[in-house]
Enzyme design. Sequence first.
Site, PDB file in Angstrom:
ATOM      1  N   HIS A 156     -96.782   6.654  63.822  1.00 25.60           N
ATOM      2  CA  HIS A 156     -96.507   7.458  65.107  1.00 25.60           C
ATOM      3  C   HIS A 156     -95.078   7.487  65.317  1.00 25.60           C
ATOM      4  O   HIS A 156     -94.523   7.461  66.467  1.00 25.60           O
ATOM      5  CB  HIS A 156     -97.028   6.204  66.139  1.00 25.60           C
ATOM      6  CG  HIS A 156     -98.482   5.999  66.044  1.00 25.60           C
ATOM      7  ND1 HIS A 156     -99.307   6.601  66.481  1.00 25.60           N
ATOM      8  CD2 HIS A 156     -99.104   4.801  65.485  1.00 25.60           C
ATOM      9  CE1 HIS A 156    -100.714   6.117  66.366  1.00 25.60           C
ATOM     10  NE2 HIS A 156    -100.350   5.174  65.695  1.00 25.60           N
ATOM     11  N   SER A 277     -72.519  25.974  61.311  1.00 30.00           N
ATOM     12  CA  SER A 277     -72.781  26.809  62.376  1.00 30.00           C
ATOM     13  C   SER A 277     -71.578  27.653  62.895  1.00 30.00           C
ATOM     14  O   SER A 277     -70.389  27.527  62.382  1.00 30.00           O
ATOM     15  CB  SER A 277     -72.822  25.674  63.705  1.00 30.00           C
ATOM     16  OG  SER A 277     -72.612  26.139  65.008  1.00 30.00           O
ATOM     17  N   LYS A 283     -71.265  21.116  62.227  1.00 29.24           N
ATOM     18  CA  LYS A 283     -72.356  20.996  61.742  1.00 29.24           C
ATOM     19  C   LYS A 283     -72.867  21.252  60.481  1.00 29.24           C
ATOM     20  O   LYS A 283     -72.246  21.951  59.708  1.00 29.24           O
ATOM     21  CB  LYS A 283     -73.353  22.167  62.587  1.00 29.24           C
ATOM     22  CG  LYS A 283     -73.323  22.073  64.053  1.00 29.24           C
ATOM     23  CD  LYS A 283     -74.073  21.043  64.539  1.00 29.24           C
ATOM     24  CE  LYS A 283     -75.609  21.093  64.158  1.00 29.24           C
ATOM     25  NZ  LYS A 283     -75.928  22.024  64.904  1.00 29.24           N
ATOM     26  N   GLU A 290     -86.029  23.711  57.030  1.00 29.42           N
ATOM     27  CA  GLU A 290     -86.553  24.089  58.334  1.00 29.42           C
ATOM     28  C   GLU A 290     -87.184  25.533  58.248  1.00 29.42           C
ATOM     29  O   GLU A 290     -88.441  25.880  58.486  1.00 29.42           O
ATOM     30  CB  GLU A 290     -85.518  24.431  59.441  1.00 29.42           C
ATOM     31  CG  GLU A 290     -84.780  23.154  59.882  1.00 29.42           C
ATOM     32  CD  GLU A 290     -83.923  23.474  60.730  1.00 29.42           C
ATOM     33  OE1 GLU A 290     -83.084  22.430  61.275  1.00 29.42           O
ATOM     34  OE2 GLU A 290     -83.124  24.661  60.809  1.00 29.42           O
TER      35      GLU A 290
END
Length: 456
Positions: A156, A277, A283, A290
């Site tokens: 979970h 970024s 970043k 992804e």
Amino acid sequence: MSKLWGGRFTKTAEEWVDEFGASIGFDQNLVEEDIQGSLAHVKMLGKCGIVSEEEAETITKGLQTLLERARKGELEYSVQNEDIHLNIEKFLIDEIGPVGGKLHTGRSRNDQVATDMHLYLRKQIEEISSEIKNLQGALLEQAKQHVETIIPGYTHLQRAQPVSFAHHLLAYFWMLERDFSRYQDGLKRVNISPLGAGALAGTTFPIDRHYSAELLGFDGIYENSLDAVSDRDFIIEFLASSATLMMHLSRLCEEIILWSSQEFRFIELDDTFATGSSIMPQKKNPDMAELIRGKTGRVYGSLFSLLTILKGLPLAYNKDMQEDKEGMFDAVTTVKGSLKIFTGMISSMTVRTDVMEKAVHSDFSNATELADYLASRGMPFRDAHEVVGKLVLHCIQKDMFLLDLPFADYKEASELFEEDIYDVLQPKTVVARRNSAGGTGFEQVKIAIEKAEKLV
């Protein structure tokens, strides 16, 4: 220019209609398979005396010339000729003259395209299977370095029990092994020949389908001509295997994305597999992970698309089935690219063992060990569960962890606790003691690595 099938027609379609109906924009991917199938077919025609030896030799040389030109990128395909089959036939006739028109004796574009796709998928499955093994090898190499590196295990997305990081990685190794097995099993349905089934009913010519199948390396032939030209199960099966593989990759992507975040910091991806970024200089985004996670939807879409196309189609061939190829091509590209990226991403990532070590000493993932401790000393497990639950609550209220709790508090909770409880609660001890078959215990992980090495 008249169509190669245009004898029955008195009108030609407008250009935009031809463009809508043509498949050459994508089925040119099958050019080598189409020519290979034709080479086997003409050799069979010559063997069976359906064309003369001289004609078979002329056609063969013409096809070999076209194959060389195709590999050099010298063929210019025409929408007017609709698909790869008619384009190749037109090129052949231009190359060797009218005798090229004899190549199509005893076959149809229906069995021809099916043959092409069987040949194409056989090759692609072999390449994908090889890429799966490469990724398994990368996972295995990382696992071998981190048998005794401990990471919090989650259920979970909450801290559950500590596990060996190698054990966690090997979970994906075994998922990939099932994926590999699915592809290999699917080859049994891919490696059968529809060639010679004709449009739907076979042919009056005395062809030898078994011979052409043998020439193409197929294990056998379709036993029913209707089934041969209308079957796309083998593509569905390929897409289903690919969808399952991508689902597994997507799950690992999600973990990599979490692990590389500032909140976890368990790993750092190599710069090759991350991006920055345009506005935030600090970043480092896990874009490749992804992207693979996102591309999983493309493969799912290809599977559902083909299932929908085939639903309710009567036998045998229907033009709807032209839509079977683009999703297949896209899935092949997506799966192969994803596997290659993943292999590099796993091989080059930095595992931050110090952060993992700190994490497993700053949680309650060793609580189950306490319950097992009490149960092993005769307390019913359900009662032990309640005792430990109250101890955890007590620690939360005191802003401490189980290893910080004074021994007096343990004795107050149960007389069964002894001083050895602090050794039992050490994360390394917790992991090492889970030595049941397939468990995260270090000895079991070493056994799993030995088994995995044999498979890779």
